[in-house]
Design an enzyme around this catalytic site. Structure first.
Site, PDB file in Angstrom:
ATOM      1  N   LYS A  68       0.796  -1.233   0.000  1.00 55.55           N
ATOM      2  CA  LYS A  68       0.000   0.000   0.000  1.00 55.55           C
ATOM      3  C   LYS A  68       0.832   1.288   0.000  1.00 55.55           C
ATOM      4  CE  LYS A  68      -4.229  -1.574   2.218  1.00 55.55           C
ATOM      5  NZ  LYS A  68      -5.209  -1.325   3.252  1.00 55.55           N
ATOM      6  N   ASP A 104     -10.212   2.881   2.065  1.00 52.76           N
ATOM      7  CA  ASP A 104     -10.343   2.201   3.364  1.00 52.76           C
ATOM      8  C   ASP A 104     -11.143   3.027   4.382  1.00 52.76           C
ATOM      9  OD1 ASP A 104      -8.988  -0.157   2.768  1.00 52.76           O
ATOM     10  OD2 ASP A 104      -7.047   0.722   3.228  1.00 52.76           O
TER      11      ASP A 104
END
Ligand code: ATR
Length: 285
Positions: A68, A104
């Site tokens: 990420k 997220d």
């Protein structure tokens, strides 16, 4: 002949445990969209090769640990939220161009609202932890108009650093920090509207043993971003104390639904995604 399916994927290392393919493919099939979603294990040292050889064949992908934070140099554009968070979980490819997003934190907020009717405006939030997950939640909350976010972390300085960093980006939001015990921690708990565990720890481990529930006002929503087990020891303990709870799998559903929207331009059936995920989770236990 049926049109060739466009490819989507989640990349990670490890990635075998990911439940995103089941969830995404169920939603893609339900809308009859010509995409198929798979998982690709990419070793960190093979990331360049992955971008060279595999990405041109993908319409987009999700990324999980440990990638990420490492995707930025490969992107043509990154959305402001992902830049502030410092992590990209969704990549969209349009021709040769790659766009990076982070869904997220927003996925978490959608889940809170959909499942518990909880919205963040002018709320006080206590986050247990000050790592990557706490940061993505805090950025989404700050964007959504939260009043105060407090980081309660084993390593106090890490919470302090995160609070300072976010203050620079969101001057209207109050950010504070404490350790996981002592009066400032208890005072902060006594003012919260939402308590979220963003660490991978349950209760029972040293950090949260004898959690000071007595300082939290009754009716406060207690949430955990861990989704396996769905009712974590932390949530079980909260339930035992009479607090309403919010479970972690909804964040996975809604971050995935936002990625789906970015790739396909369509809104997926999130109830179907949720059911599919719960079915996969029950097979694991
Ligand atoms: P993530 O991206 O999942 O947030 P991370 O950035 O490694 O992962 O952060 C892990 C979080 O869990 C941190 O807040 C960490 O606390 P420290 O900053 O003190 O390390 C917390 N954590 C992990 N193990 C812990 C433990 N045994 N006791 C208390 N907190 C713990």
């Amino acid at each position: 002949m049926a049109p060739k399916k466009k490819k989507l994927a989640v990349i990670g290392d490890p990635v075998a445990h990911s439940l995103s393919p089941q969830m995404q493919n169920a939603a893609l099939r339900a809308l009859g969209l010509p995409f198929v979603y798979s998982k690709i294990r990419v070793h960190p040292e093979d990331l360049k090769k992955f971008f060279r050889e595999e990405v041109p064949k993908l319409a987009g992908f999700n990324s999980t640990l440990p990638h990420k934070e490492r995707l930025f140099p490969f992107m043509d554009w990154v959305c402001p939220k992902a830049r502030i968070i410092g992590a990209i979980n969704t990549v969209v490819r349009r021709g040769k161009r790659l766009w990076g997003f982070n869904t997220d934190g927003d996925g978490y907020l959608v889940s809170l609202y959909r499942e518990n009717g909880f919205s963040l405006e002018q709320k006080n939030v206590c986050l247990l932890g000050a790592g990557g997950a706490a940061r993505s939640l805090a950025v989404a909350m700050a964007t959504a108009g939260v009043r105060r976010v407090s980081f309660h972390n084993r390593t106090v300085e890490r919470g302090a650093k995160l609070a300072r960093y976010l203050k620079g980006h969101f001057p209207k939001v109050s950010f504070s920090y404490t350790g996981l015990s002592g009066t400032p921690f208890h005072q902060s708990l006594s003012k919260c509207d939402l308590l979220v565990n963003t660490t991978s720890l349950g209760l029972g481990k040293t950090a949260f043993k004898d959690f000071p529930w007595q300082h939290i006002p009754s009716g406060v929503l207690v949430s955990d971003i861990v989704y396996n087990p769905r009712i974590t020891p932390f949530l079980r303990s909260a339930q035992g104390q009479g607090f309403p709870i919010h479970t972690g799998e909804g964040m996975l559903v809604h971050q995935g639904a936002l990625s789906f929207l970015l790739w396909t331009g369509r809104v997926p059936d999130t109830a179907l995604m949720h059911r599919t995920l719960l079915k996969s989770l029950s097979r694991l236990s």
